[in-house]
Design a protein around this motif. Structure first.
Motif, mmCIF file in Angstrom:
data_model
loop_
_atom_site.group_PDB
_atom_site.id
_atom_site.type_symbol
_atom_site.label_atom_id
_atom_site.label_comp_id
_atom_site.label_asym_id
_atom_site.label_seq_id
_atom_site.Cartn_x
_atom_site.Cartn_y
_atom_site.Cartn_z
ATOM 1 N N ALA A 193 0.829 -1.209 0.000
ATOM 2 C CA ALA A 193 0.000 0.000 0.000
ATOM 3 C C ALA A 193 0.864 1.261 0.000
ATOM 4 N N GLU A 194 0.379 2.300 -0.669
ATOM 5 C CA GLU A 194 1.080 3.580 -0.673
ATOM 6 C C GLU A 194 0.936 4.272 0.682
ATOM 7 N N GLN A 195 -0.271 4.237 1.251
ATOM 8 C CA GLN A 195 -0.507 4.822 2.569
ATOM 9 C C GLN A 195 -0.470 3.702 3.615
ATOM 10 N N LYS A 196 0.719 3.336 3.995
ATOM 11 C CA LYS A 196 0.903 2.174 4.864
ATOM 12 C C LYS A 196 0.290 2.370 6.249
ATOM 13 N N MET A 197 0.288 3.585 6.759
ATOM 14 C CA MET A 197 -0.285 3.830 8.085
ATOM 15 C C MET A 197 -1.777 3.533 8.087
ATOM 16 N N LEU A 198 -2.494 4.064 7.110
ATOM 17 C CA LEU A 198 -3.937 3.838 7.014
ATOM 18 C C LEU A 198 -4.231 2.359 6.779
ATOM 19 N N ALA A 199 -3.472 1.743 5.856
ATOM 20 C CA ALA A 199 -3.672 0.330 5.559
ATOM 21 C C ALA A 199 -3.398 -0.524 6.798
#
Length: 325
Positions: free
Chosen positions: A152-158
């Motif tokens: 994922a590009e947004q690893k925190m959200l994922a």
């Protein structure tokens, strides 16, 4: 002259029809693989990645069977206390029947085996099996979700979404008692007894659920990581596709659409899962993926057979030790 009892007894063909179907499917699958690629090229895949690596992967898969047996041991403490080896043997027989019999029909053996070996009521064993299968499906999807988090590009959200999904069984358990309190007054007689039997198969406490959940996550986490690792060594890519292949293969064995011995359906599940998460559809890449899916199916079959043989050996040693005493 045949007696009435002998006349009523089904023929050998009828009694062994599922085994014959499975054997025929395996032979047909073997011929199909040999026709397309030749078994020499399949075995060469194992040689190219190293027999030691293959042995390590299979060894890790066999180790997960002990985790699954411990989950049962902890889930039925009163009935199985001091009988882990016997329970491990039962779990391996159930696992092999699940693999060999079509359409998940091998699942029916679990409550029957638990009743005959450990005196667990059928409804109790059936409801416990349902809970464990739901935990299995949840943990399998959670383990596969790791691949999406990594890519994922947004690893925190994922990562936060993945963690919320991972912890979902806890709030699900917390609403159990309010639901039961609302449902019990509405049921009388046989329906109430059925509900009580189902409740007996559910985790009694949050701690019991957490232990079963932890063992389930550990089991499927190891399996998915081993599968993804092995698929990557066999040339499948990118990383998300290896996780997709691992999930797809195992989902094919968890869901009802399961051929005898997983022949065809397991490999198809690996291919479908890998393609859905980014595997290339180029001809050469598809050929690599197809061969890798067959090799993974062979590994899971071999690990199940090794686990069953190991359980037989351990059970026999237990009997010999008991006889000496």
């Amino acid at each position: 002259m045949q007696t009435d009892e002998e006349n009523r007894r089904p023929s050998a063909l009828v009694r062994h029809r599922l085994s014959l179907i499975a054997a025929a499917a395996i032979l047909a699958y073997a011929a199909f693989v040999h026709y397309l690629w030749g078994w020499g090229s399949i075995v060469a895949e194992w040689k190219s990645i190293g027999y030691g690596t293959v042995a390590l992967a299979i060894g890790l898969l066999v180790a997960t069977y002990f985790v699954r047996a411990w989950r049962l041991y902890d889930y039925f403490p009163r009935e199985t206390s001091g009988r882990f080896i016997e329970l491990f043997h039962l779990a391996q027989v159930h696992n092999l029947l699940n693999i060999m019999l079509p359409f998940r029909s091998g699942e029916t053996s679990f409550p029957l085996l638990m009743r005959s070996e450990f005196s667990v009521p059928l409804l109790h064993g059936t409801s416990a099996l349902l809970v464990m299968r739901l935990l299995d499906l949840h943990a399998l999807l959670a383990a596969g979700g790791l691949g999406l988090v990594v890519a994922a590009e947004q690893k925190m959200l994922a990562g936060l979404l993945w963690l919320a999904f991972l912890l979902a069984p806890i709030p699900a358990f917390l609403v159990k008692e309010p639901l039961l309190r609302a449902l019990r007054p509405r049921l009388k007689g046989k329906l109430a007894r059925i509900l009580d039997g189902i409740v007996e198969g559910l985790p009694a406490t949050l701690a019991a659920l957490l232990r079963a959940w932890f063992a389930t996550v550990l089991n499927w986490g190891v399996k998915v990581l081993v599968f993804a690792w092995a698929l990557g060594l066999m040339g499948v890519g990118p990383l998300t596709a290896t996780f997709g292949g691992a999930i797809g293969g195992e989902l094919s064995s968890v869901l009802p659409f399961h051929a005898p011995a997983g022949v065809g359906t397991y490999s198809a599940g690996i291919v479908a899962g890998a393609l859905s998460l980014g595997a290339s559809t180029a001809r050469d890449a598809m050929d690599v993926l197809a061969r890798a899916s067959i090799n993974m199916h062979l590994m899971i079959m071999l690990s199940a057979l090794i686990g069953t043989v190991l359980s037989l050996a351990l059970n026999e040693l237990r009997r010999l030790r008991a006889a000496v005493r």
